[in-house]
Design an enzyme around this catalytic site. Structure first.
Site, mmCIF file in Angstrom:
data_model
loop_
_atom_site.group_PDB
_atom_site.id
_atom_site.type_symbol
_atom_site.label_atom_id
_atom_site.label_comp_id
_atom_site.label_asym_id
_atom_site.label_seq_id
_atom_site.Cartn_x
_atom_site.Cartn_y
_atom_site.Cartn_z
ATOM 1 N N TYR A 113 8.452 2.474 -0.388
ATOM 2 C CA TYR A 113 7.107 1.965 -1.046
ATOM 3 C C TYR A 113 5.988 2.236 -0.201
ATOM 4 O O TYR A 113 5.834 2.488 1.042
ATOM 5 C CB TYR A 113 7.477 0.540 -1.163
ATOM 6 N N TRP A 115 1.411 3.557 -0.566
ATOM 7 C CA TRP A 115 0.473 4.122 -1.407
ATOM 8 C C TRP A 115 -0.134 5.626 -0.911
ATOM 9 O O TRP A 115 -0.712 6.581 -1.354
ATOM 10 C CB TRP A 115 -1.213 3.567 -1.295
HETATM 11 N N1 LIG Z 1 -10.770 -2.280 -0.091
HETATM 12 C C1 LIG Z 1 -9.495 -2.399 -0.770
HETATM 13 N N2 LIG Z 1 -9.061 -2.473 -2.023
HETATM 14 C C2 LIG Z 1 -7.948 -2.783 -2.555
HETATM 15 C C3 LIG Z 1 -6.822 -2.451 -1.479
HETATM 16 C C4 LIG Z 1 -7.055 -2.622 0.030
HETATM 17 O O1 LIG Z 1 -6.338 -2.620 0.662
HETATM 18 N N3 LIG Z 1 -8.488 -2.494 0.192
HETATM 19 N N4 LIG Z 1 -5.536 -2.779 -2.161
HETATM 20 C C5 LIG Z 1 -5.430 -2.582 -3.416
HETATM 21 C C6 LIG Z 1 -4.062 -2.953 -3.874
HETATM 22 S S1 LIG Z 1 -2.667 -2.087 -3.373
HETATM 23 C C7 LIG Z 1 -3.906 -3.964 -4.562
HETATM 24 S S2 LIG Z 1 -2.485 -4.503 -5.324
HETATM 25 C C8 LIG Z 1 -5.107 -4.659 -5.172
HETATM 26 C C9 LIG Z 1 -5.048 -6.427 -5.223
HETATM 27 O O2 LIG Z 1 -5.643 -6.979 -5.844
HETATM 28 P P1 LIG Z 1 -5.667 -8.564 -5.708
HETATM 29 O O3 LIG Z 1 -4.420 -9.068 -5.422
HETATM 30 O O4 LIG Z 1 -6.624 -9.041 -6.779
HETATM 31 O O5 LIG Z 1 -6.520 -8.491 -4.355
HETATM 32 P P2 LIG Z 1 -6.468 -9.683 -2.976
HETATM 33 O O6 LIG Z 1 -7.618 -8.980 -2.073
HETATM 34 O O7 LIG Z 1 -4.920 -9.672 -2.531
HETATM 35 O O8 LIG Z 1 -6.904 -11.222 -3.535
HETATM 36 C C10 LIG Z 1 -8.251 -11.288 -4.408
HETATM 37 C C11 LIG Z 1 -8.671 -12.648 -4.236
HETATM 38 O O9 LIG Z 1 -7.613 -13.519 -4.518
HETATM 39 C C12 LIG Z 1 -8.075 -14.763 -3.897
HETATM 40 N N5 LIG Z 1 -6.684 -15.632 -3.912
HETATM 41 C C13 LIG Z 1 -5.806 -15.882 -3.170
HETATM 42 N N6 LIG Z 1 -4.829 -16.729 -3.555
HETATM 43 C C14 LIG Z 1 -5.245 -17.377 -4.625
HETATM 44 C C15 LIG Z 1 -5.091 -18.401 -5.343
HETATM 45 O O10 LIG Z 1 -3.745 -19.192 -5.190
HETATM 46 N N7 LIG Z 1 -5.497 -18.766 -6.346
HETATM 47 C C16 LIG Z 1 -6.743 -18.279 -6.571
HETATM 48 N N8 LIG Z 1 -7.593 -18.655 -7.741
HETATM 49 N N9 LIG Z 1 -7.347 -17.072 -5.852
HETATM 50 C C17 LIG Z 1 -6.891 -16.784 -4.671
HETATM 51 C C18 LIG Z 1 -8.512 -14.686 -2.476
HETATM 52 O O11 LIG Z 1 -9.488 -15.281 -2.198
HETATM 53 C C19 LIG Z 1 -8.549 -13.032 -2.463
HETATM 54 O O12 LIG Z 1 -9.821 -12.720 -2.084
HETATM 55 O O13 LIG Z 1 -6.235 -4.282 -4.425
HETATM 56 C C20 LIG Z 1 -6.443 -3.130 -4.320
HETATM 57 N N10 LIG Z 1 -7.583 -2.798 -3.868
HETATM 58 N N1 LIG Z 2 0.623 -10.433 3.784
HETATM 59 C C1 LIG Z 2 0.438 -9.543 2.556
HETATM 60 N N2 LIG Z 2 0.765 -8.348 2.645
HETATM 61 C C2 LIG Z 2 0.805 -7.582 1.935
HETATM 62 C C3 LIG Z 2 -0.226 -7.624 0.794
HETATM 63 C C4 LIG Z 2 -0.826 -8.990 0.741
HETATM 64 O O1 LIG Z 2 -1.635 -9.306 -0.470
HETATM 65 N N3 LIG Z 2 -0.606 -9.958 1.782
HETATM 66 N N4 LIG Z 2 -0.410 -6.904 -0.252
HETATM 67 C C5 LIG Z 2 0.629 -5.941 -0.488
HETATM 68 C C6 LIG Z 2 0.193 -4.869 -1.504
HETATM 69 S S1 LIG Z 2 -0.292 -5.266 -3.055
HETATM 70 C C7 LIG Z 2 0.526 -3.561 -1.254
HETATM 71 S S2 LIG Z 2 0.209 -2.251 -2.232
HETATM 72 C C8 LIG Z 2 1.076 -3.111 0.188
HETATM 73 C C9 LIG Z 2 0.480 -2.087 0.772
HETATM 74 O O2 LIG Z 2 1.388 -1.083 1.692
HETATM 75 P P1 LIG Z 2 1.352 0.294 1.990
HETATM 76 O O3 LIG Z 2 0.893 1.089 0.705
HETATM 77 O O4 LIG Z 2 2.634 0.649 2.660
HETATM 78 O O5 LIG Z 2 0.048 0.468 3.085
HETATM 79 P P2 LIG Z 2 -0.836 1.749 3.301
HETATM 80 O O6 LIG Z 2 -1.533 1.306 4.595
HETATM 81 O O7 LIG Z 2 -1.430 2.133 2.465
HETATM 82 O O8 LIG Z 2 0.341 2.685 3.833
HETATM 83 C C10 LIG Z 2 0.315 4.016 3.390
HETATM 84 C C11 LIG Z 2 0.859 5.170 4.573
HETATM 85 O O9 LIG Z 2 0.903 6.243 3.985
HETATM 86 C C12 LIG Z 2 0.387 7.102 5.229
HETATM 87 N N5 LIG Z 2 -0.091 8.583 4.722
HETATM 88 C C13 LIG Z 2 -1.260 8.841 4.042
HETATM 89 N N6 LIG Z 2 -1.138 9.946 3.453
HETATM 90 C C14 LIG Z 2 0.085 10.608 3.565
HETATM 91 C C15 LIG Z 2 0.964 11.546 3.325
HETATM 92 O O10 LIG Z 2 0.433 12.717 2.644
HETATM 93 N N7 LIG Z 2 2.144 11.736 3.725
HETATM 94 C C16 LIG Z 2 2.689 10.704 4.161
HETATM 95 N N8 LIG Z 2 4.027 10.862 4.478
HETATM 96 N N9 LIG Z 2 2.044 9.633 4.660
HETATM 97 C C17 LIG Z 2 0.848 9.459 4.415
HETATM 98 C C18 LIG Z 2 -0.746 6.458 5.564
HETATM 99 O O11 LIG Z 2 -0.914 6.888 7.084
HETATM 100 C C19 LIG Z 2 -0.116 4.898 5.743
HETATM 101 O O12 LIG Z 2 0.407 4.702 7.010
HETATM 102 O O13 LIG Z 2 0.932 -4.067 1.196
HETATM 103 C C20 LIG Z 2 1.362 -5.413 0.743
HETATM 104 N N10 LIG Z 2 1.443 -6.305 1.999
HETATM 105 MO MO LIG Z 3 -0.866 -3.312 -4.010
#
Ligand SMILES: Nc1nc2c(c(=O)[nH]1)N[C@H]1C(S)=C(S)[C@@H](COP(=O)(O)OP(=O)(O)OC[C@H]3O[C@@H](n4cnc5c(=O)[nH]c(N)nc54)[C@H](O)[C@@H]3O)O[C@H]1N2
Ligand SMILES: Nc1nc2c(c(=O)[nH]1)N[C@H]1C(S)=C(S)[C@@H](COP(=O)(O)OP(=O)(O)OC[C@H]3O[C@@H](n4cnc5c(=O)[nH]c(N)nc54)[C@H](O)[C@@H]3O)O[C@H]1N2
Ligand SMILES: [Mo]
Length: 779
Positions: A113, A115
Site C-alpha cells: 500500500y 502513494w
Molecule cells: N498536505 C497534505 N494533503 C493531503 C495528505 C497529506 O499527507 N498532506 N494526504 C492525502 C490523503 S492520502 C488523504 S486520505 C486525505 C485525508 O483527508 P482527511 O482525512 O479529511 O484529512 P485529515 O487531515 O486527516 O483530517 C482533517 C481534519 O479532521 C479533523 N478531525 C479529526 N478527527 C475528527 C473527529 O472525530 N471529528 C471531527 N469533526 N473532525 C475531526 C482534524 O482536525 C483534521 O485536521 O488527505 C490528502 N491530502
Molecule cells: N496515525 C495516522 N496514520 C495514518 C493516517 C492518519 O490519518 N493517521 N493516514 C493514513 C493514510 S489516509 C494514508 S493514504 C497513508 C499514507 O501512507 P503512504 O502512502 O505509505 O505514505 P507515503 O509517505 O506517501 O509513502 C510513499 C513512499 O513511496 C516512495 N516513493 C516515491 N516515488 C516512488 C517510486 O517511484 N517508487 C518507489 N518504489 N517508491 C517511491 C516515497 O519515498 C515514500 O516513502 O498513511 C496512513 N497513516
Molecule cells: Mo489516504
C-alpha cells in the site's frame, strides 16, 4: 548551459523544477495555477538528499545467514552492504523462487500500500502487482488507509456503485455555488489537504472554489476540533467538537428533526429502509440491539458527549431543515474506532433532511480531503498500465499487515466473513511506507521480524527501507518520462525526465523486467515493450476509447510535443443519487431493499458488537477522559508541510519543525496547565508507546486536544522515547474501525504530555535522516 525550468507533475500539483548542471536547484509554480501548493518547495532538497538510495543494498545479517525471521530487523545499528545490481537481482530472484516453490505464491505479500509518486506508467503499485502477477500471484490487500470504512459500509447501505460515485462524482463546487445554501462539514475543509490528489491535478482549484462559493453566499459550518480546518478565506462558523463524537452530534440533530416535525417522512418512506428503527433509537424507545428501551439522544445528551451546546445543535438542525443543505463527512471522521457510525449517521441525517438527490444537497464525503473532490469527473477513464490477473485469491484487509505476520492462521472477522490470516514469508513493498502509515510501529517492527525476507524498492532510506533485507534504488519521478493525470483532472500531461537518475537508481519497470526474466516471465511482464513504448501504448489505447465516445484527442507524438491535452468528456453537473430520487423503484440501489439502508438486516445478521444494524453512538477509546491516565486527545491528521512522510527533509517540511522535531500544537489553556511554551520539547505517551515533539501554542486548537500530524520519519534511535522525531504512529493502537471494515483508526488516540526536562545535551538527536550503517551517500 544555464538553469532551465522543466514542467513536471506530482501528487501536489503541476509545477516546474529549475535544473542547473544536472541538479534541481529550485521550483516554480505553474503560471496558470491560481493557488499553487507550497509542498513543492520540498523537492529540491529531497531530490539530491543523502537519504536517497543510491545502490542496491542488502542487510548484512540476511546476506550472511540467509532468509528467516530476525528480530533485529529495524535495529538502528544494523549494517547494510551495497552490492552490484546483478548480484541483488540474482539474490532476490532466487529468494522469490524459493518462497513460491516451498510455500506457494500466497506466501508472498504484495499488497504494498502507498502513494508512491505520480505518473501512469511508472506507478510503483501497478508495477509491483503486474510483476508479482506475472510470476504466479501474491496475497493482496483490500481497501485503503484513507477510507476503509467508506469502502466497506457503503456497498452495504447504498449499493456497490456508491463508492466510486461518492468518491469521484460528488456535486461540484460550481453546483454548490449555484444551489447550496448551507454546507455543514464534519471534519472541516482543510485547505492543505486539497493540495494533494492521487496523481495530482493540472491546477489547484479547490481552495479558490471554496472561496467563490463563500463569496456567492454559501454558508459554511465546520464541526471540528481545529478552527483552521476551514480556510480563513471562507466565511464559516466553527463549532468545536470533541474528536470521535460526531455520531452523537448527528443523532441529536436527528432528534430535533424528529421531535419538531422537521424530518422529511415522505423521503424516508419512499427512499430509505429502516427509518423507523433509527427513529426509535434516537427517541430512546430502543437500544442498540433492540433488546429494550434506550436513551433519548437529546441535544442535552449530545452536549455532554461532544461539548457542543444543546442550543447550537437545535438551531443548527432547524437551519439544516430550512435551507438547501449539503452534509459532508470528511474522511478523517471515519479513520477512528467505530468510524462506520458517523458515516452511517451522516447518511441518516441527510435522509431525514430529505434532500438527497437534489442539486447541491444531500450527503457527500470528501470535500476538503483531496483536491479533486468536487472538481468534476472524468467518466471516459485515464491512460492506465494493466496489472494482469492475480491467480491467488488470498487477501488481507490493508490494515491487517502486523496481525497477519504475527498471527499466521489466526482467525479474524471482516465484512461478515470469518477468515484466517495467510502464512506470509516474503513481503515486497514498492511505493509505500508502512513505517509511515501503519499504527503501533513497535508492533510493526516485531511483525516485520517474523518474515523470512522483506524487500523494499525506494527512492529514499525511509524507516521501511531500514526494516528491509533487500533495498532496490528507484528513480524519482523527475528522472523518467511519464504521463500525469488523475480522476477528475483537467488535463493529461507529459512528465518529461528533468535530471539523470541518482546514483545507480533504476526505473522500477526495468528492475521488474529483469527479475521477471530471471523467473521465466520476462515476456509476460513486458509484452515485448520498453517503458517508453508502454507510454505510447496506454496513451493510444485511451485515445481510442475517447474517440469511441465521440471525443477526438491528438495522437501521442503531438501530445508529447505539446506537453499535454485537455481532458475530454469531463462532467461537472452531476447530482448524487438524482435518478434514484426521481424514481426509487425504477432506479433501485443495489441494496437488499433497493433503498438507502438506514437499518441493514445484513449487517445486523453479522451480530457485531462494534457495528450493529443501524447507526448508533459508541464511545471509542479516543473519546476524551480528562481524569484518566491519558487525558489529552491527539489528532494525528495529514501534515500541511508535505504529503505523508514524503520529502520530510525538504525545505517546507523542515521550516515547520521545532528544534528538529515534529510540531505539536496545543491551545493556550492546556499549554499553561502543562507549563509548556513555544519551542519546548515534550514527551507524549500512550498505552502503546512514546515520542518527542516540539511545542507550538495555537488558539486554533480546542481545549483537551493536541495535534501532531503524521509523517515525521520514524526514529527509534534512542531509549528516551520510541521515536525522538515525533511520528504519531509510535503512539497509535493497531486496531480496526470495527469487525465490519477493519479500517484504519490512526486519526485519534489518547495521550499524556510531559515537558522533556533535563539539559539540552540529554536531548537525543534526530537520526532519521542519516543513512544506515554501511551505506555511502552519493551527493
Ligand atoms: N498536505 C497534505 N494533503 C493531503 C495528505 C497529506 O499527507 N498532506 N494526504 C492525502 C490523503 S492520502 C488523504 S486520505 C486525505 C485525508 O483527508 P482527511 O482525512 O479529511 O484529512 P485529515 O487531515 O486527516 O483530517 C482533517 C481534519 O479532521 C479533523 N478531525 C479529526 N478527527 C475528527 C473527529 O472525530 N471529528 C471531527 N469533526 N473532525 C475531526 C482534524 O482536525 C483534521 O485536521 O488527505 C490528502 N491530502
Ligand atoms: N496515525 C495516522 N496514520 C495514518 C493516517 C492518519 O490519518 N493517521 N493516514 C493514513 C493514510 S489516509 C494514508 S493514504 C497513508 C499514507 O501512507 P503512504 O502512502 O505509505 O505514505 P507515503 O509517505 O506517501 O509513502 C510513499 C513512499 O513511496 C516512495 N516513493 C516515491 N516515488 C516512488 C517510486 O517511484 N517508487 C518507489 N518504489 N517508491 C517511491 C516515497 O519515498 C515514500 O516513502 O498513511 C496512513 N497513516
Ligand atoms: Mo489516504
Amino acid at each position: 548551459m544555464g538553469a532551465r525550468a522543466h514542467p513536471t507533475s506530482a501528487h501536489w500539483g503541476h509545477y516546474q523544477v529549475v535544473v542547473d548542471e544536472g541538479r534541481v536547484v529550485d521550483v516554480r509554480p505553474n503560471p496558470d495555477d491560481p493557488a499553487p501548493a507550497p509542498i513543492m518547495n520540498n523537492v529540491p532538497a529531497a531530490q539530491h538528499h543523502k537519504t536517497r538510495v543510491a545502490r542496491p543494498t542488502v542487510r548484512r545479517r540476511w546476506l550472511d545467514h540467509g532468509p528467516g525471521p530476525d528480530p533485529r530487523r529495524g535495529d538502528p545499528e544494523d549494517e547494510y552492504v551495497e552490492v552490484e545490481w546483478e548480484k541483488a537481482l540474482d539474490l532476490l530472484a532466487q529468494e522469490l523462487d524459493r518462497v513460491r516453490t516451498e510455500h506457494g505464491n500466497q506466501a508472498i505479500y504484495g499488497g504494498s500500500y502507498g502513494w508512491g509518486s505520480a505518473g501512469r506508467v511508472h506507478h510503483a503499485q501497478t508495477l509491483v502487482h503486474r510483476f508479482l502477477n506475472s510470476i504466479g500471484g501474491y496475497t493482496r490487500s483490500r481497501t485503503t488507509y484513507s477510507h476503509g470504512a467508506i469502502e466497506t459500509l457503503f456497498p452495504r447501505i447504498l449499493g456497490a456503485p456508491s463508492v466510486p460515485r461518492l468518491l469521484h462524482r460528488a456535486p461540484t463546487w460550481k453546483q454548490i455555488q449555484e444551489h447550496t445554501e448551507l454546507l455543514v462539514t464534519f471534519g472541516g475543509l482543510r485547505l492543505s489537504n486539497t493540495w494533494n490528489a492521487s496523481g495530482g491535478r493540472a491546477a489547484q482549484t479547490a481552495g479558490p472554489a471554496m472561496r467563490e462559493a463563500s463569496d456567492a453566499g454559501v454558508q459554511y459550518v465546520s464541526l471540528s476540533p481545529l478552527r483552521d480546518d476551514i480556510p480563513e478565506h471562507v466565511k464559516a462558523g466553527w463549532v468545536p467538537v470533541r474528536p470521535g463524537t460526531d455520531a452523537a452530534v448527528m443523532l441529536a440533530l436527528m432528534y430535533v428533526l424528529f421531535t419538531e416535525g422537521l424530518a422529511d417522512t415522505g423521503f424516508l418512506d419512499r427512499c430509505t429502509e429502516g427509518s423507523d428503527v433509527v427513529r426509535s433509537y434516537v427517541l430512546g424507545d430502543r437500544d442498540e440491539r433492540g433488546y429494550g428501551p434506550g436513551l433519548a439522544r437529546t441535544p442535552e445528551w449530545a452536549e455532554r458527549v461532544s461539548g457542543v451546546p444543546a442550543d447550537e445543535l437545535r438551531s443548527l438542525a432547524r437551519q439544516m431543515a430550512e435551507k438547501r443543505t449539503l452534509v459532508n463527512v470528511g474522511w478523517s471522521v471515519q479513520r477512528a474506532r467505530y468510524g462506520e457510525q458517523p458515516l452511517w449517521a451522516g447518511v441518516a441525517l441527510a435522509s431525514c433532511l430529505g434532500q438527497i438527490g437534489l442539486p447541491g444537497a444531500g450527503f457527500a464525503c470528501g470535500y476538503g480531503s483531496v483536491g479533486t473532490y468536487g472538481g468534476g469527473s472524468t467518466p471516459l477513464g485515464l491512460p492506465r498500465m494493466p496489472q494482469g490477473e492475480n491467480p491467488v485469491s488470498e487477501f488481507i484487509p490493508v490494515t491487517g499487515i502486523s496481525d497477519a505476520l504475527l498471527n499466521p492462521g489466526g482467525l479474524y472477522e471482516y465484512d461478515g466473513q470469518e477468515r484466517r490470516y495467510p502464512d506470509l514469508r516474503l513481503v515486497y513493498w514498492a511505493g509505500g511506507n508502512p513505517f509511515h502509515h501503519h499504527q503501533d510501529l513497535k508492533r510493526l517492527t516485531r511483525a516485520f521480524g517474523r518474515a523470512d525476507t522483506i524487500v523494499v524498492n525506494e527512492t529514499h532510506w525511509t524507516a521501511s527501507a531500514r526494516h528491509a533485507d533487500i533495498v532496490l534504488p528507484a528513480t524519482s519521478s523527475l528522472e523518467r518520462d511519464d504521463i500525469a493525470t488523475s480522476q477528475g483532472d483537467l488535463s493529461v500531461r507529459v512528465m518529461a525526465r528533468a535530471v539523470e537518475p541518482h546514483g545507480q537508481a533504476r526505473d522500477e519497470y526495468d528492475t521488474f523486467a529483469a527479475l521477471a526474466e530471471r523467473l521465466g516471465a520476462g515476456e509476460r511482464f513486458t509484452e515485448g515493450r520498453t517503458s517508453g513504448e508502454w507510454m505510447r501504448h496506454i496513451y493510444e489505447q485511451w485515445r481510442a476509447t475517447t474517440a469511441r465516445n465521440g471525443f477526438e484527442v491528438v495522437p501521442f507524438d503531438t501530445f508529447r510535443a505539446e506537453g499535454g491535452v485537455e481532458m475530454p468528456g469531463r462532467v461537472d453537473d452531476e447530482a448524487l443519487l438524482a435518478e434514484f430520487r426521481a424514481d426509487p423503484e425504477g432506479n433501485a440501489l443495489q441494496t437488499p431493499s433497493g433503498r438507502i439502508e438506514l437499518f441493514s438486516s445484513t449487517i445486523d445478521s453479522f451480530g457485531l458488537e462494534d457495528c450493529p444494524g443501524h447507526p448508533v453512538w459508541l464511545a471509542g477509546p479516543a473519546v476524551a477522559d480528562r481524569e484518566g491516565e491519558y487525558p489529552l486527545v491527539l489528532v494525528a491528521n495529514q501534515p500541511s508541510g508535505r504529503l505523508h512522510g514524503q520529502q520530510d527533509m525538504g525545505a517546507h517540511s523542515m521550516s515547520q519543525k521545532v528544534r528538529g522535531r515534529a510540531p505539536l500544537r496545543l491551545g493556550p489553556a492546556d499549554a499553561a496547565a502543562y507549563g509548556v511554551a513555544d519551542g519546548d520539547v515534550v514527551r507524549l505517551s500512550s498505552a502503546q508507546g512514546s515520542c518527542l515533539a516540539g511545542v507550538v501554542v495555537s488558539d486554533a486548537v480546542s481545549e483537551g486536544v493536541v495535534q501532531l500530524s503524521t509523517g515525521a520519519w520514524y526514529d527509534p534511535s534512542s531509549t528516551e522515547a520510541d521515536c525522538v522525531h515525533g511520528n504519531p504512529n509510535a503512539l497509535t493502537a493497531d486496531v480496526g474501525t470495527s469487525a465490519l471494515s477493519q479500517g484504519c483508526t490512526g486519526q485519534l488516540l489518547r495521550v499524556r504530555l510531559e515537558r522533556f526536562a533535563g539539559p539540552e545535551d540529554r536531548l537525543p538527536p534526530v537520526r532519521a535522516f542519516d543513512p544506515p550503517v554501511g551505506v555511502t551517500p552519493v551527493g
